[in-house]
Scaffold this active site. Structure first.
Site, mmCIF file in Angstrom:
data_model
loop_
_atom_site.group_PDB
_atom_site.id
_atom_site.type_symbol
_atom_site.label_atom_id
_atom_site.label_comp_id
_atom_site.label_asym_id
_atom_site.label_seq_id
_atom_site.Cartn_x
_atom_site.Cartn_y
_atom_site.Cartn_z
ATOM 1 N N THR A 1 0.874 -1.139 0.088
ATOM 2 C CA THR A 1 0.146 0.227 0.302
ATOM 3 C C THR A 1 0.725 1.365 -0.102
ATOM 4 O O THR A 1 1.915 1.219 0.483
ATOM 5 C CB THR A 1 -1.004 0.070 1.362
ATOM 6 O OG1 THR A 1 -1.490 1.293 1.428
ATOM 7 C CG2 THR A 1 -0.175 -0.237 2.288
ATOM 8 N N ASP A 2 0.249 2.392 -0.503
ATOM 9 C CA ASP A 2 0.970 3.597 -0.223
ATOM 10 C C ASP A 2 1.065 4.173 1.064
ATOM 11 O O ASP A 2 1.892 4.950 1.203
ATOM 12 C CB ASP A 2 0.182 4.874 -1.203
ATOM 13 C CG ASP A 2 -1.082 4.840 -0.776
ATOM 14 O OD1 ASP A 2 -1.734 4.304 0.147
ATOM 15 O OD2 ASP A 2 -1.750 5.863 -1.593
ATOM 16 N N GLU A 3 0.468 3.499 2.049
ATOM 17 C CA GLU A 3 0.333 3.984 3.282
ATOM 18 C C GLU A 3 1.877 3.504 3.854
ATOM 19 O O GLU A 3 2.319 4.339 4.862
ATOM 20 C CB GLU A 3 -0.541 3.451 4.125
ATOM 21 C CG GLU A 3 -2.009 3.793 3.477
ATOM 22 C CD GLU A 3 -3.230 3.521 4.274
ATOM 23 O OE1 GLU A 3 -3.186 3.621 5.813
ATOM 24 O OE2 GLU A 3 -4.303 3.210 3.666
ATOM 25 N N TYR B 1 -1.648 -0.419 11.206
ATOM 26 C CA TYR B 1 -1.730 -1.085 9.722
ATOM 27 C C TYR B 1 -0.564 -0.843 8.800
ATOM 28 O O TYR B 1 -0.007 -1.783 8.459
ATOM 29 C CB TYR B 1 -3.116 -0.701 9.080
ATOM 30 C CG TYR B 1 -3.182 -0.920 7.559
ATOM 31 C CD1 TYR B 1 -3.376 -2.362 7.396
ATOM 32 C CD2 TYR B 1 -3.177 0.168 6.829
ATOM 33 C CE1 TYR B 1 -3.433 -2.422 6.029
ATOM 34 C CE2 TYR B 1 -3.346 -0.336 5.513
ATOM 35 C CZ TYR B 1 -3.340 -1.713 4.934
ATOM 36 O OH TYR B 1 -3.328 -1.813 3.783
ATOM 37 N N LYS C 1 2.254 -3.369 7.227
ATOM 38 C CA LYS C 1 2.698 -3.657 5.774
ATOM 39 C C LYS C 1 3.769 -3.359 5.530
ATOM 40 O O LYS C 1 4.603 -3.876 4.550
ATOM 41 C CB LYS C 1 1.600 -2.666 5.187
ATOM 42 C CG LYS C 1 -0.105 -2.881 5.102
ATOM 43 C CD LYS C 1 -0.347 -4.382 4.732
ATOM 44 C CE LYS C 1 -0.209 -4.380 2.952
ATOM 45 N NZ LYS C 1 -0.479 -5.881 2.477
#
Ligand code: NAD
Ligand code: TYD
Length: 339
Positions: free
Chosen positions: A125-127, A153, A157
């Site tokens: 994810t870009d997060e 989260y 990741k």
């Protein structure tokens, strides 16, 4: 070719399975999913009728079970979608995020190494890049942007990404990693902003907007993400990270207003609620590497994708109405009850 797809009873994994069964009818797909609250066999109903598809209820942290399936099926490619995926839940209960997202990924990497797969793909994810300021639209995440996570989260990741890249460097496992922006489309669990707003608006319930609704996300229609992953696992370079994004940054409040308008509902349903702890301000993706190296581009304009998505929720009420009872109700009351 045989592909193990984990997390296929969830939103993006389910869409990827439907996409691949159609695009590559000569492939066999084996889905591993433990069916958490987010996993839904109804999402896979049509796939289950296809002889090229097999479902196994397996937890990706269960090494013996993962190895049993790998031994039986001898997969060529592994695509790991399985994850705990909701930031708000990670704030309340981070442990299960570390378990599934970090330990689960390592278990799959190890099984892939023993089996000697042609490609292990980690869906990220870009997060993992943290966030960008609201007043600097010129700044975007590239694959070189340092990881700077905000939530349990995104931290879990990022741990998974780094393990995947370590398996490439240390063991020469042919790994690739994709970091995508926010997806929307059919089969999206109604805890996330877009499906939650649609199902609440359809029932004339309040539409919760965190803080001032000014946070920005880059929205990509899920089929465009599936096509990007298909390209990376077949043509992407080993050991590489690829950013995927929609070039479609929007403020949350504008997303909610758009859905209200499409459904002909009243803006009075919009309810500002307390902000998320550690709330990332803005995600902005530079997907130039995907465009240059693989010729990928987001193809679904938001105006079209959101109409299609809303229509899907209107035509598939049974799919989401069954979710709204039980565990979801408890989650919703806890999350929004006295916010
Ligand atoms: P989701 O929550 O809809 O689905 C997750 C699936 O994984 C569910 O079917 C669940 O049952 C399964 N699962 C969870 N724990 C498991 C375990 N221990 N063993 C086996 N299966 C397990 O998630 P999603 O939105 O489809 O996201 C899929 C992947 O894409 C995730 O890795 C997520 O981090 C990533 N991602 C999502 C988005 C997005 O906007 N949704 C954006 C970028 C990246
Ligand atoms: P979400 O769909 O949870 O995705 P992510 O946090 O991974 O980006 O949330 C998208 C944005 O919408 C995020 O800024 C938080 C906000 N949001 C709301 O304002 N209200 C809600 O009820 C939810 C679920 C999210």
């Amino acid at each position: 070719m045989k592909i193990v797809v984990t997390g296929g009873a969830g939103f993006i994994g389910g869409n990827f399975i439907h996409y691949t069964l159609e695009k590559r009818p000569d492939y066999k797909i084996i889905c591993l999913d433990s069916l958490t609250y987010a996993g839904n066999m109804e999402t896979l109903a049509s796939a289950l009728e296809n002889p090229a598809f097999r479902f196994e209820r397996v937890d990706i942290t269960d090494r013996a079970e993962v190895e049993r399936v790998f031994e039986e099926e001898k997969p060529d490619i592994v695509v790991n979608f399985a994850a705990e995926s909701h930031v708000d839940r990670s704030i309340g209960d981070p442990g299960v995020f570390v378990r599934t997202n970090v330990i689960g990924t390592q278990t799959l990497l190890e099984a892939s190494r023993r089996r000697g797969v042609m490609r292990y793909h980690q869906v990220s994810t870009d997060e993992v890049y943290g966030d960008l300021p609201l007043d600097r639209p010129d700044m975007l995440f590239t694959e070189e942007t340092p990881l700077r996570t905000s939530s349990p989260y995104s931290a879990s990741k990022a741990g998974a990404d780094l393990l995947a890249l370590a398996y490439f460097r240390t063991y020469k496992l042919p790994v690739s990693v994709s970091r995508c922006s926010n997806n929307y489309g059919p089969y999206h669990f109604p805890e996330k902003l877009i499906p939650l707003t649609i199902v609440n608006a359809l029932r004339d319930k309040p539409l919760p907007v965190y803080g001032k609704g000014e946070n920005v996300r880059d929205w990509l229609y899920v089929a465009d993400h599936c096509r990007a992953i298909d390209m990376i696992i077949h043509k992407g370079r080993e050991g590489e990270v690829y950013n995927i994004g929609g070039r479609n940054e929007m403020r949350n409040i504008d997303i909610v207003r758009r859905i209200v308008r499409e459904l002909g509902k009243s803006e009075e349903l919009i309810t500002y609620v307390g902000d998320r702890a550690g709330h990332d301000l803005r995600y902005g993706i530079d997907a130039g590497k995907m465009e240059r190296e693989l010729g990928w581009r987001s193809e679904t304009p938001f105006e079209e994708g959101i109409k299609r998505t809303i229509r899907w929720y209107m035509e598939n009420r049974g799919w989401w109405e069954r979710i709204l009872d039980g565990e979801y109700k408890k989650y919703y009351e806890k999350q929004y009850g006295n916010r």
